[in-house]
Design a protein around this motif. Structure first.
Motif, PDB file in Angstrom:
ATOM      1  N   CYS A  79       6.456   8.581  -3.352  1.00 15.37           N
ATOM      2  CA  CYS A  79       5.700   7.578  -2.605  1.00 15.37           C
ATOM      3  C   CYS A  79       5.727   7.894  -1.119  1.00 15.37           C
ATOM      4  O   CYS A  79       6.807   8.148  -0.554  1.00 15.37           O
ATOM      5  N   TYR A  80       4.570   7.859  -0.490  1.00 13.82           N
ATOM      6  CA  TYR A  80       4.469   8.056   0.950  1.00 13.82           C
ATOM      7  C   TYR A  80       3.560   6.984   1.543  1.00 13.82           C
ATOM      8  O   TYR A  80       2.791   6.333   0.835  1.00 13.82           O
ATOM      9  N   GLY A  81       3.675   6.809   2.864  1.00 14.43           N
ATOM     10  CA  GLY A  81       2.843   5.818   3.542  1.00 14.43           C
ATOM     11  C   GLY A  81       3.066   4.416   3.010  1.00 14.43           C
ATOM     12  O   GLY A  81       2.139   3.613   2.967  1.00 14.43           O
ATOM     13  N   ARG A 123       0.856  -1.178   0.000  1.00 15.98           N
ATOM     14  CA  ARG A 123       0.000   0.000   0.000  1.00 15.98           C
ATOM     15  C   ARG A 123       0.894   1.230   0.000  1.00 15.98           C
ATOM     16  O   ARG A 123       1.870   1.308   0.742  1.00 15.98           O
ATOM     17  N   LEU A 124       0.569   2.205  -0.855  1.00 16.92           N
ATOM     18  CA  LEU A 124       1.332   3.447  -0.887  1.00 16.92           C
ATOM     19  C   LEU A 124       0.432   4.595  -1.324  1.00 16.92           C
ATOM     20  O   LEU A 124      -0.614   4.390  -1.938  1.00 16.92           O
ATOM     21  N   PHE A 125       0.863   5.817  -1.001  1.00 17.20           N
ATOM     22  CA  PHE A 125       0.165   7.036  -1.395  1.00 17.20           C
ATOM     23  C   PHE A 125       1.012   7.813  -2.396  1.00 17.20           C
ATOM     24  O   PHE A 125       2.249   7.779  -2.333  1.00 17.20           O
ATOM     25  N   ARG A 126       0.346   8.531  -3.281  1.00 16.21           N
ATOM     26  CA  ARG A 126       1.042   9.430  -4.210  1.00 16.21           C
ATOM     27  C   ARG A 126       0.999  10.839  -3.652  1.00 16.21           C
ATOM     28  O   ARG A 126      -0.067  11.407  -3.451  1.00 16.21           O
ATOM     29  N   GLY A 127       2.175  11.403  -3.384  1.00 16.95           N
ATOM     30  CA  GLY A 127       2.255  12.757  -2.861  1.00 16.95           C
ATOM     31  C   GLY A 127       2.137  13.801  -3.954  1.00 16.95           C
ATOM     32  O   GLY A 127       2.249  13.506  -5.149  1.00 16.95           O
ATOM     33  N   VAL A 128       1.948  15.066  -3.556  1.00 17.97           N
ATOM     34  CA  VAL A 128       1.840  16.151  -4.535  1.00 17.97           C
ATOM     35  C   VAL A 128       3.151  16.356  -5.277  1.00 17.97           C
ATOM     36  O   VAL A 128       3.169  16.932  -6.367  1.00 17.97           O
ATOM     37  N   ASP A 129       4.254  15.872  -4.704  1.00 14.73           N
ATOM     38  CA  ASP A 129       5.555  15.964  -5.361  1.00 14.73           C
ATOM     39  C   ASP A 129       5.873  14.732  -6.195  1.00 14.73           C
ATOM     40  O   ASP A 129       7.013  14.533  -6.624  1.00 14.73           O
ATOM     41  N   GLU A 130       4.852  13.886  -6.409  1.00 15.77           N
ATOM     42  CA  GLU A 130       4.996  12.673  -7.217  1.00 15.77           C
ATOM     43  C   GLU A 130       5.988  11.674  -6.606  1.00 15.77           C
ATOM     44  O   GLU A 130       6.677  10.940  -7.321  1.00 15.77           O
ATOM     45  N   ALA A 157       7.138 -16.808   7.455  1.00 19.17           N
ATOM     46  CA  ALA A 157       7.240 -16.887   8.914  1.00 19.17           C
ATOM     47  C   ALA A 157       5.916 -17.449   9.440  1.00 19.17           C
ATOM     48  O   ALA A 157       4.951 -17.581   8.682  1.00 19.17           O
ATOM     49  N   PRO A 158       5.826 -17.762  10.732  1.00 21.90           N
ATOM     50  CA  PRO A 158       4.567 -18.280  11.281  1.00 21.90           C
ATOM     51  C   PRO A 158       3.401 -17.301  11.186  1.00 21.90           C
ATOM     52  O   PRO A 158       2.255 -17.683  11.368  1.00 21.90           O
ATOM     53  N   ARG A 159       3.667 -16.046  10.940  1.00 20.47           N
ATOM     54  CA  ARG A 159       2.647 -15.017  10.773  1.00 20.47           C
ATOM     55  C   ARG A 159       3.106 -14.069   9.676  1.00 20.47           C
ATOM     56  O   ARG A 159       4.314 -13.963   9.400  1.00 20.47           O
ATOM     57  N   PRO A 160       2.204 -13.368   8.999  1.00 24.35           N
ATOM     58  CA  PRO A 160       2.650 -12.373   8.019  1.00 24.35           C
ATOM     59  C   PRO A 160       3.497 -11.301   8.689  1.00 24.35           C
ATOM     60  O   PRO A 160       3.258 -10.930   9.835  1.00 24.35           O
ATOM     61  N   VAL A 161       4.484 -10.790   7.948  1.00 22.36           N
ATOM     62  CA  VAL A 161       5.423  -9.837   8.527  1.00 22.36           C
ATOM     63  C   VAL A 161       5.511  -8.586   7.665  1.00 22.36           C
ATOM     64  O   VAL A 161       5.291  -8.629   6.456  1.00 22.36           O
ATOM     65  N   ARG A 162       5.816  -7.460   8.324  1.00 25.48           N
ATOM     66  CA  ARG A 162       6.089  -6.217   7.603  1.00 25.48           C
ATOM     67  C   ARG A 162       7.574  -6.101   7.316  1.00 25.48           C
ATOM     68  O   ARG A 162       8.411  -6.483   8.141  1.00 25.48           O
ATOM     69  N   LEU A 163       7.896  -5.530   6.171  1.00 26.96           N
ATOM     70  CA  LEU A 163       9.288  -5.282   5.792  1.00 26.96           C
ATOM     71  C   LEU A 163       9.573  -3.797   5.985  1.00 26.96           C
ATOM     72  O   LEU A 163       9.575  -3.001   5.044  1.00 26.96           O
ATOM     73  N   ARG A 164       9.831  -3.411   7.211  1.00 22.80           N
ATOM     74  CA  ARG A 164       9.953  -1.995   7.553  1.00 22.80           C
ATOM     75  C   ARG A 164      11.167  -1.336   6.906  1.00 22.80           C
ATOM     76  O   ARG A 164      11.100  -0.166   6.480  1.00 22.80           O
ATOM     77  N   GLU A 165      12.275  -2.032   6.839  1.00 24.90           N
ATOM     78  CA  GLU A 165      13.463  -1.425   6.236  1.00 24.90           C
ATOM     79  C   GLU A 165      13.251  -1.151   4.756  1.00 24.90           C
ATOM     80  O   GLU A 165      13.711  -0.126   4.230  1.00 24.90           O
ATOM     81  N   VAL A 166      12.557  -2.043   4.079  1.00 20.75           N
ATOM     82  CA  VAL A 166      12.262  -1.812   2.667  1.00 20.75           C
ATOM     83  C   VAL A 166      11.292  -0.635   2.522  1.00 20.75           C
ATOM     84  O   VAL A 166      11.434   0.191   1.607  1.00 20.75           O
ATOM     85  N   GLU A 167      10.324  -0.546   3.417  1.00 21.96           N
ATOM     86  CA  GLU A 167       9.410   0.597   3.397  1.00 21.96           C
ATOM     87  C   GLU A 167      10.180   1.907   3.517  1.00 21.96           C
ATOM     88  O   GLU A 167       9.933   2.863   2.772  1.00 21.96           O
ATOM     89  N   HIS A 168      11.134   1.957   4.448  1.00 27.82           N
ATOM     90  CA  HIS A 168      11.909   3.182   4.650  1.00 27.82           C
ATOM     91  C   HIS A 168      12.734   3.532   3.419  1.00 27.82           C
ATOM     92  O   HIS A 168      12.938   4.711   3.106  1.00 27.82           O
ATOM     93  N   THR A 169      13.216   2.526   2.713  1.00 24.62           N
ATOM     94  CA  THR A 169      13.984   2.765   1.492  1.00 24.62           C
ATOM     95  C   THR A 169      13.156   3.490   0.438  1.00 24.62           C
ATOM     96  O   THR A 169      13.667   4.340  -0.302  1.00 24.62           O
ATOM     97  N   LEU A 170      11.862   3.163   0.363  1.00 31.81           N
ATOM     98  CA  LEU A 170      10.994   3.716  -0.672  1.00 31.81           C
ATOM     99  C   LEU A 170      10.280   4.995  -0.241  1.00 31.81           C
ATOM    100  O   LEU A 170       9.813   5.761  -1.089  1.00 31.81           O
ATOM    101  N   GLU A 171      10.193   5.241   1.055  1.00 28.86           N
ATOM    102  CA  GLU A 171       9.441   6.379   1.566  1.00 28.86           C
ATOM    103  C   GLU A 171      10.015   7.703   1.075  1.00 28.86           C
ATOM    104  O   GLU A 171      11.209   7.971   1.197  1.00 28.86           O
ATOM    105  N   GLY A 172       9.154   8.551   0.505  1.00 32.47           N
ATOM    106  CA  GLY A 172       9.568   9.866   0.042  1.00 32.47           C
ATOM    107  C   GLY A 172      10.327   9.865  -1.275  1.00 32.47           C
ATOM    108  O   GLY A 172      10.840  10.917  -1.688  1.00 32.47           O
ATOM    109  N   GLN A 173      10.374   8.718  -1.931  1.00 33.25           N
ATOM    110  CA  GLN A 173      11.111   8.603  -3.188  1.00 33.25           C
ATOM    111  C   GLN A 173      10.142   8.470  -4.365  1.00 33.25           C
ATOM    112  O   GLN A 173       9.106   7.809  -4.244  1.00 33.25           O
TER     113      GLN A 173
END
Length: 288
Positions: free
Chosen positions: A207-209, A198-205, A218-234
């Motif tokens: 990716c956010y959120g 899931r991602l948002f398109r910012g006014v500066d084109e 894994a035994p449960r679904p997992v978030r990939l937070r480091e990958v999210e941070h890599t893409l945030e604001g780019q």
């Protein structure tokens, strides 16, 4: 079949249901549709508390929140306008992928989410959508937990006599893209690996959120937070998405089984994440 079942209760209030679950002298569990508890056939279960009369069957928009009651059938999530419109239809798609039609008419959203396995599509998608699960262990004391946090404490909450009452999903005014991709032995089979974005398109084109959840590693679904941070604001582009997918591959450490080795699952995380990112960016309206 529950061979040692001695009692069936259908309370009218949440307080009554919680009191039944917290009895120390008889092993009691809550049920919605009952599909999971019957499949598990747990011999220690002596009593069940049916939640169908607690008024938890609903799907409704309230302000900037989509609320889904715990006893709502999965098929209602597939069909309701509120869920088919959410995230471009990813919520309805995830419910459809979670169970075949006959079971979707009986299995409840709460039962599917609370008892989710590590590869379940609905749980994977809900984590990427930043869903909260509202749970009670005491009357008048609700706790709203991010779904990934709930899975950290799931067994402890169950031992306390927990009842999940609803799922809450945030609604953003920003242009939103969401996507779920999976690999399975056949289209009808449960995923071996599934990836939700899931991602948002910012006014500066840019990716956010950015939220990325992976099932089947894994035994449960997992978030990939480091990958999210890599893409945030780019701003999105093919090379950035390929690099993020390679990063994700290195961050998961899946088990292997007869359906897929650890190496195969890591490879699929990379392939599926790249597809999901491209798809989500397109749905958010990025021109690239």
């Amino acid at each position: 079949m529950l061979l040692n079942l001695r009692e069936y209760h259908r309370p009218k209030t949440l307080a009554e249901a919680l009191a039944l679950l917290r009895r120390p002298d008889i092993r009691t569990v809550p049920i919605g549709g009952g599909t999971q508890i019957l499949a598990e056939a747990a011999r220690e279960v002596e009593a069940v508390v049916d939640l169908q009369d607690l008024g938890l069957d609903f799907i409704r928009l309230e302000g900037n929140t989509l609320r889904i009651g715990a006893t709502t059938p999965l098929q209602a999530l597939v069909e309701a306008p509120e869920s088919t419109a959410y995230g471009g239809g990813i919520l309805a798609e995830a419910a459809r992928e979670t169970a075949p039609l006959p079971l979707r008419n009986q299995r409840t959203v709460g039962g599917a989410v609370v008892g989710a396995s590590g590869e379940q599509p609905l749980a994977t998608v809900l984590i990427a959508l930043e869903a909260e699960l509202v749970v009670f262990t005491e009357p008048e004391s609700p706790r709203a937990l991010r779904l990934e946090a709930f899975y950290d404490y799931r067994e402890a909450l169950r031992r306390q006599g927990m009842i999940a009452t609803e799922i809450r999903l945030p609604i953003s005014a920003a242009p939103t893209g969401a996507s779920f991709h999976k690999v399975a032995r056949t289209p009808a089979d449960a995923p071996i690996v599934g990836v939700a974005v899931r991602l948002f398109r910012g006014v500066d084109e840019a990716c956010y959120g950015v939220r990325i959840a992976v099932g089947g590693v894994a035994p449960r679904p997992v978030r990939l937070r480091e990958v999210e941070h890599t893409l945030e604001g780019q701003p999105p582009n093919p090379e950035r998405f390929r690099a993020a997918a390679r990063q994700a591959r290195e961050q998961v450490n899946p088990p292997g089984d007869f359906r897929g080795s650890p190496e195969y699952r890591r490879e699929m995380v990379e392939v599926l994440l790249q597809r999901a990112l491209v798809d989500a960016a397109r749905r958010a309206g990025f021109a690239w």
